[in-house]
Design a protein around this motif. Structure first.
Motif, short mmCIF file in Angstrom:
data_model
loop_
_atom_site.label_atom_id
_atom_site.label_comp_id
_atom_site.label_asym_id
_atom_site.label_seq_id
_atom_site.Cartn_x
_atom_site.Cartn_y
_atom_site.Cartn_z
N THR A 186 0.84 -1.20 0.00
CA THR A 186 0.00 0.00 0.00
C THR A 186 0.88 1.25 0.00
N THR A 188 2.36 4.63 0.79
CA THR A 188 2.18 5.32 2.06
C THR A 188 1.37 6.61 1.93
N LEU A 191 -1.88 6.36 3.42
CA LEU A 191 -1.93 6.27 4.87
C LEU A 191 -1.55 7.58 5.56
N GLN A 192 -0.95 8.49 4.79
CA GLN A 192 -0.48 9.78 5.31
C GLN A 192 -0.32 10.73 4.13
N ASP A 196 6.76 9.38 2.37
CA ASP A 196 7.75 8.94 3.34
C ASP A 196 7.34 7.59 3.93
N ILE A 197 8.28 6.93 4.60
CA ILE A 197 7.94 5.72 5.34
C ILE A 197 6.90 6.06 6.40
N TYR A 198 5.90 5.18 6.53
CA TYR A 198 4.79 5.39 7.44
C TYR A 198 5.03 4.63 8.74
N GLY A 206 4.93 1.02 7.19
CA GLY A 206 4.74 0.86 5.75
C GLY A 206 5.85 1.55 4.98
N ASP A 208 6.22 1.33 1.27
CA ASP A 208 6.01 1.52 -0.17
C ASP A 208 5.78 2.99 -0.47
N GLY A 209 6.79 3.64 -1.00
CA GLY A 209 6.70 5.06 -1.33
C GLY A 209 6.08 5.35 -2.69
N ASN A 218 11.72 3.68 -1.03
CA ASN A 218 12.20 3.85 0.34
C ASN A 218 13.01 2.66 0.81
#
Length: 230
Positions: A186, A188, A191-192, A196-198, A206, A208-209, A218
């Motif tokens: 997914t 990121t 999710l945000q 960036d890394i989540y 997470g 996946d960038g 990432n």
């Protein structure tokens, strides 16, 4: 497990071989000191899936832990299962780029997949056998590494492969395990606000960038949680 200086984790290269190589260099990856985890989706969508598979296989021979992603599962179902509907589903998710990187075109494969006359290149057949045997998760004392996530209501060893390769919710919100789950699959930005890394507040990370969609590739360093990207 071997004594290592650090763990490095990368996922969802999707054929982006130049970014993959650049990220390994940026993270100063050293195969004799670092343990590398690759979380799947080496193929589809990007410019050279075949080269990313070759790189992943090379790294595995040098000690990397290489896991299967849902795109590898789609490729396996299409080309080993030999069903036109599986080929169409895979192609709709970027599989045509993977076929092209092996010198094949989607139309030919789709129309002849059930025929004995369709001969796949030896390299592709060999890569398919490699994909078929890939594990779908790995774990250490403190971490679970998986492509998509885990079922928050089941033990890891009791979870089916499809869930580990495809899940989104309820994993994102309901996971409460002691081990930190490192996952791809997914992007990121879902999710945000950024690629960036989540770092989730429920012990999930997470990585996946969304590189193939114009985001980032990432790399997560553990246990420091340092990040690298290209």
């Amino acid at each position: 497990m071997q004594a290592v200086r650090r763990l490095l984790v990368i996922s969802d290269m999707h054929g982006q071989i130049d970014a993959f190589n650049a990220l390994l260099e940026k993270a100063s990856f050293n195969e004799t000191e670092d343990l590398l985890f690759l979380l799947g989706d080496y193929i589809d969508r990007g410019q050279n899936p075949r080269a990313v598979v070759a790189k992943a296989r090379e790294l595995e021979k040098k000690g990397a832990i290489v896991l299967k992603g849902n795109h590898e599962a789609m490729m396996e179902q299409a080309l080993i299962g030999r069903k036109p509907e599986s080929v169409a589903h895979w192609a709709a998710n970027g599989g045509a780029n993977t076929l092209s990187s092996y010198g094949l075109d989607f139309e030919t494969v789709y129309h002849n997949i059930e025929s004995d006359s369709l001969k796949l290149p030896d390299e592709l057949n060999d890569d398919l056998l490699w994909i078929k045997r890939l594990n779908v998760y790995a774990q250490t004392e403190h971490y679970i590494f998986v492509h998509a996530g885990v079922d928050p209501d089941k033990k890891l060893e009791d979870t089916d492969e499809e869930t580990l390769l495809w899940i989104r919710e309820p994993f994102f919100t309901a996971y409460r395990g002691d081990k930190t789950v490192i996952f791809g699959h997914t992007p990121t930005v879902n999710l945000q606000p950024s690629p960036d890394i989540y770092f989730g507040d429920n012990n999930i990370i997470g990585i996946d960038g969304g590189c193939v969609f114009g985001g980032r590739l990432n790399c997560l360093e553990l246990p420091s949680k340092a990040t690298y990207f290209v």
